[in-house]
Motif scaffolding. Structure first.
Motif, PDB file in Angstrom:
ATOM      1  N   PRO A 148       0.812  -1.224   0.000  1.00 52.84           N
ATOM      2  CA  PRO A 148       0.000   0.000   0.000  1.00 52.84           C
ATOM      3  C   PRO A 148       0.844   1.272   0.000  1.00 52.84           C
ATOM      4  CG  PRO A 148      -0.868  -1.593   1.575  1.00 52.84           C
ATOM      5  CD  PRO A 148       0.456  -2.126   1.120  1.00 52.84           C
ATOM      6  N   ALA A 149       1.990   1.264   0.681  1.00 53.51           N
ATOM      7  CA  ALA A 149       2.836   2.466   0.740  1.00 53.51           C
ATOM      8  C   ALA A 149       3.366   2.826  -0.647  1.00 53.51           C
ATOM      9  CB  ALA A 149       3.983   2.248   1.717  1.00 53.51           C
ATOM     10  N   TRP A 150       3.780   1.815  -1.414  1.00 55.96           N
ATOM     11  CA  TRP A 150       4.287   2.056  -2.770  1.00 55.96           C
ATOM     12  C   TRP A 150       3.167   2.541  -3.692  1.00 55.96           C
ATOM     13  CZ3 TRP A 150       8.554   3.044  -5.181  1.00 55.96           C
ATOM     14  CH2 TRP A 150       8.687   2.843  -6.561  1.00 55.96           C
ATOM     15  N   ASP A 151       1.978   1.923  -3.580  1.00 53.83           N
ATOM     16  CA  ASP A 151       0.833   2.356  -4.378  1.00 53.83           C
ATOM     17  C   ASP A 151       0.475   3.811  -4.065  1.00 53.83           C
ATOM     18  OD1 ASP A 151       0.704  -0.166  -5.508  1.00 53.83           O
ATOM     19  OD2 ASP A 151      -0.839  -0.887  -4.120  1.00 53.83           O
ATOM     20  N   LYS A 152       0.513   4.167  -2.788  1.00 56.03           N
ATOM     21  CA  LYS A 152       0.200   5.537  -2.365  1.00 56.03           C
ATOM     22  C   LYS A 152       1.212   6.514  -2.956  1.00 56.03           C
ATOM     23  CE  LYS A 152      -0.633   8.248   1.852  1.00 56.03           C
ATOM     24  NZ  LYS A 152       0.446   9.239   1.740  1.00 56.03           N
ATOM     25  N   PHE A 153       2.484   6.139  -2.917  1.00 59.22           N
ATOM     26  CA  PHE A 153       3.540   7.004  -3.465  1.00 59.22           C
ATOM     27  C   PHE A 153       3.331   7.229  -4.965  1.00 59.22           C
ATOM     28  CE2 PHE A 153       7.517   6.753  -5.937  1.00 59.22           C
ATOM     29  CZ  PHE A 153       8.029   8.018  -5.649  1.00 59.22           C
ATOM     30  N   LEU A 154       3.077   6.174  -5.712  1.00 58.39           N
ATOM     31  CA  LEU A 154       2.910   6.304  -7.154  1.00 58.39           C
ATOM     32  C   LEU A 154       1.741   7.220  -7.498  1.00 58.39           C
ATOM     33  CD1 LEU A 154       3.506   2.634  -8.401  1.00 58.39           C
ATOM     34  CD2 LEU A 154       5.124   4.532  -8.379  1.00 58.39           C
ATOM     35  N   ASN A 155       0.648   7.101  -6.768  1.00 60.58           N
ATOM     36  CA  ASN A 155      -0.509   7.942  -7.038  1.00 60.58           C
ATOM     37  C   ASN A 155      -0.282   9.389  -6.636  1.00 60.58           C
ATOM     38  OD1 ASN A 155      -2.936   6.299  -8.078  1.00 60.58           O
ATOM     39  ND2 ASN A 155      -2.167   5.002  -6.433  1.00 60.58           N
ATOM     40  N   GLU A 156       0.608   9.605  -5.670  1.00 61.48           N
ATOM     41  CA  GLU A 156       0.907  10.975  -5.253  1.00 61.48           C
ATOM     42  C   GLU A 156       1.810  11.688  -6.251  1.00 61.48           C
ATOM     43  OE1 GLU A 156       2.547  10.538  -1.391  1.00 61.48           O
ATOM     44  OE2 GLU A 156       0.597  10.550  -0.363  1.00 61.48           O
ATOM     45  N   VAL A 157       2.813  10.974  -6.793  1.00 57.22           N
ATOM     46  CA  VAL A 157       3.754  11.627  -7.706  1.00 57.22           C
ATOM     47  C   VAL A 157       3.213  11.705  -9.133  1.00 57.22           C
ATOM     48  CG1 VAL A 157       5.737  10.940  -6.317  1.00 57.22           C
ATOM     49  CG2 VAL A 157       5.004   9.485  -8.220  1.00 57.22           C
ATOM     50  N   PHE A 158       2.220  10.860  -9.439  1.00 58.61           N
ATOM     51  CA  PHE A 158       1.663  10.871 -10.792  1.00 58.61           C
ATOM     52  C   PHE A 158       0.146  10.702 -10.673  1.00 58.61           C
ATOM     53  CE2 PHE A 158       3.313   9.597 -15.257  1.00 58.61           C
ATOM     54  CZ  PHE A 158       2.397  10.462 -15.842  1.00 58.61           C
ATOM     55  N   PRO A 159      -0.547  11.766 -10.181  1.00 63.56           N
ATOM     56  CA  PRO A 159      -1.974  11.636  -9.874  1.00 63.56           C
ATOM     57  C   PRO A 159      -2.888  11.571 -11.093  1.00 63.56           C
ATOM     58  CG  PRO A 159      -1.245  13.887  -9.540  1.00 63.56           C
ATOM     59  CD  PRO A 159      -0.017  13.085  -9.835  1.00 63.56           C
ATOM     60  N   GLU A 160      -2.366  11.878 -12.285  1.00 62.36           N
ATOM     61  CA  GLU A 160      -3.203  11.817 -13.468  1.00 62.36           C
ATOM     62  C   GLU A 160      -3.774  10.414 -13.669  1.00 62.36           C
ATOM     63  OE1 GLU A 160      -0.274  13.093 -13.310  1.00 62.36           O
ATOM     64  OE2 GLU A 160      -0.346  15.182 -14.001  1.00 62.36           O
ATOM     65  N   GLU A 161      -4.925  10.329 -14.321  1.00 62.46           N
ATOM     66  CA  GLU A 161      -5.559   9.041 -14.547  1.00 62.46           C
ATOM     67  C   GLU A 161      -4.622   8.111 -15.322  1.00 62.46           C
ATOM     68  OE1 GLU A 161      -9.574   7.104 -16.593  1.00 62.46           O
ATOM     69  OE2 GLU A 161      -9.295   9.287 -16.525  1.00 62.46           O
ATOM     70  N   GLY A 162      -4.411   6.954 -14.767  1.00 63.83           N
ATOM     71  CA  GLY A 162      -3.533   5.971 -15.397  1.00 63.83           C
ATOM     72  C   GLY A 162      -2.063   6.203 -15.139  1.00 63.83           C
ATOM     73  N   LEU A 166       1.085   3.464 -15.382  1.00 61.47           N
ATOM     74  CA  LEU A 166       2.167   3.670 -16.344  1.00 61.47           C
ATOM     75  C   LEU A 166       3.528   3.452 -15.690  1.00 61.47           C
ATOM     76  CD1 LEU A 166       3.288   4.527 -19.083  1.00 61.47           C
ATOM     77  CD2 LEU A 166       3.095   6.913 -18.335  1.00 61.47           C
ATOM     78  N   LEU A 167       3.700   3.974 -14.474  1.00 61.65           N
ATOM     79  CA  LEU A 167       4.976   3.793 -13.774  1.00 61.65           C
ATOM     80  C   LEU A 167       5.231   2.316 -13.476  1.00 61.65           C
ATOM     81  CD1 LEU A 167       4.865   6.805 -11.282  1.00 61.65           C
ATOM     82  CD2 LEU A 167       6.196   6.614 -13.392  1.00 61.65           C
ATOM     83  N   ILE A 168       4.178   1.591 -13.141  1.00 62.64           N
ATOM     84  CA  ILE A 168       4.317   0.156 -12.889  1.00 62.64           C
ATOM     85  C   ILE A 168       4.702  -0.570 -14.181  1.00 62.64           C
ATOM     86  CG2 ILE A 168       3.051  -1.940 -12.276  1.00 62.64           C
ATOM     87  CD1 ILE A 168       1.436  -0.225 -10.311  1.00 62.64           C
TER      88      ILE A 168
END
Length: 249
Positions: A148-162, A166-168
Motif C-alpha cells: 500500500p505504501a508504494w501504491d500511495k507514493f505512485l498515485n501521489e507523484v503521478f496523480p493523473e488518470e492511469g 504507467l509507472l508500474i
C-alpha cells in the motif's frame, strides 16, 4: 568458497567410478558434474548454477568440488595441481552455451520462473538449471503480495488518470530484454518530486547486477562504441541529474 552450500557425498559412487578417481580425469569429472551444473559464455568462461541462476567462477567451483570429493574419499593428501586445470579443460568441452540474453517471455525470479505467455495458473514454475541465464530479478514471486505504501507514493507523484499504472508498466518492461520499442523514459522535475524514490524502487525491483549507469551523452557520438561495454548484458541503464537549463532529468 564459491560453492558454500553445495555438499558432496560418495554413497552413490560405484566401486568402478571410484577406482583411480584421484588421477583419472574422466571419472573425477563425472563426480564433479554430479553436483555442479555448468555452462559457458561466448568467451568460454565457465559459470555454475547456484540459487536459481548461473553465476561466474565456474573454474573455481570445479576446483572446490574436486577438493571436496578428495576429502569425502579421505584422499585429500593426493591432491594434484594439474588435475584442476585438466578438469576444467575436459568439462568445458561438453557444457552448453549460456543464452546471450534472457528469453523475452521468461522472468527468472528468486523462487522460480514466470512465463508471460502462459495462463496465470500455469505461468509460474520452479527454478531450473535448463534455463541457461545469468539474469535473475531479485523478487520472490507471490501473487498475493501487496504494498500500500508504494501504491500511495505512485498515485501521489503521478496523480493523473492511469499515471500510477504507467509507472508500474515502466518497471515491468525493464524486467525483460525488450528493445523493439526504441524508447527512453525521462523523468522531469526540479527536485524533491519523487524521481529519486522511484529510481531507487526501480533499482530494487530490477536488481543492482542488472543495471548500468552510463550517461546518455556517452551513448551517442564518435566515442559511442567505447562506452557501450558497461551496458552489455544489462536490463536497464539509469542515469540521473542531467541538467537541462534549470531542470533536471
Amino acid at each position: 568458497m564459491v560453492t558454500d552450500g553445495i555438499k558432496v557425498a560418495t554413497d552413490w559412487v560405484t566401486k568402478e567410478d571410484a577406482r583411480g578417481v584421484t588421477t583419472n580425469i574422466v571419472r573425477m569429472a563425472k563426480l564433479v558434474l554430479h553436483d555442479l551444473r555448468l555452462a559457458k559464455d561466448q568467451a568460454r568462461r565457465l559459470y555454475f548454477y547456484k540459487d536459481g541462476v548461473y553465476v561466474p567462477d565456474g573454474e573455481i567451483a570445479i576446483a572446490e568440488i574436486y577438493h571436496k570429493y578428495l576429502v569425502a574419499f579421505n584422499k585429500d593428501d593426493e591432491w594434484l595441481v594439474r588435475m584442476d586445470d585438466n578438469l576444467v579443460k575436459f568439462i568445458k568441452i561438453g557444457v552448453p552455451d549460456l543464452l546471450d540474453r534472457p528469453i523475452l517471455n521468461k522472468i527468472n525470479l528468486l523462487n522460480g520462473i514466470y512465463d508471460l505467455y502462459e495462463e496465470e495458473d500455469k505461468a509460474f514454475s520452479y527454478p531450473s538449471p535448463d534455463y541457461l541465464t545469468t539474469t535473475q530479478i531479485p523478487i520472490t514471486y507471490d501473487p498475493d503480495a501487496r504494498c500500500p505504501a508504494w501504491d500511495k507514493f505512485l498515485n501521489e507523484v503521478f496523480p493523473e488518470e492511469g499515471g500510477a499504472e504507467l509507472l508500474i508498466e515502466v518497471i515491468a518492461l525493464c524486467m525483460i530484454p525488450l528493445t523493439t520499442m526504441q524508447k527512453s523514459i525521462v523523468l522531469l522535475g526540479t527536485g524533491n518530486n519523487g524521481k529519486g524514490v522511484f529510481l531507487r524502487g526501480l533499482e530494487k525491483a530490477i536488481g543492482r547486477n542488472n543495471i548500468s549507469n552510463v550517461a546518455l551523452h556517452k551513448l551517442s557520438g564518435p566515442q559511442e562504441r567505447f562506452n557501450l561495454g558497461p551496458i552489455v548484458g544489462k536490463l536497464v541503464n539509469i542515469f540521473g541529474d542531467i541538467q537541462i537549463g534549470r531542470a533536471h532529468v
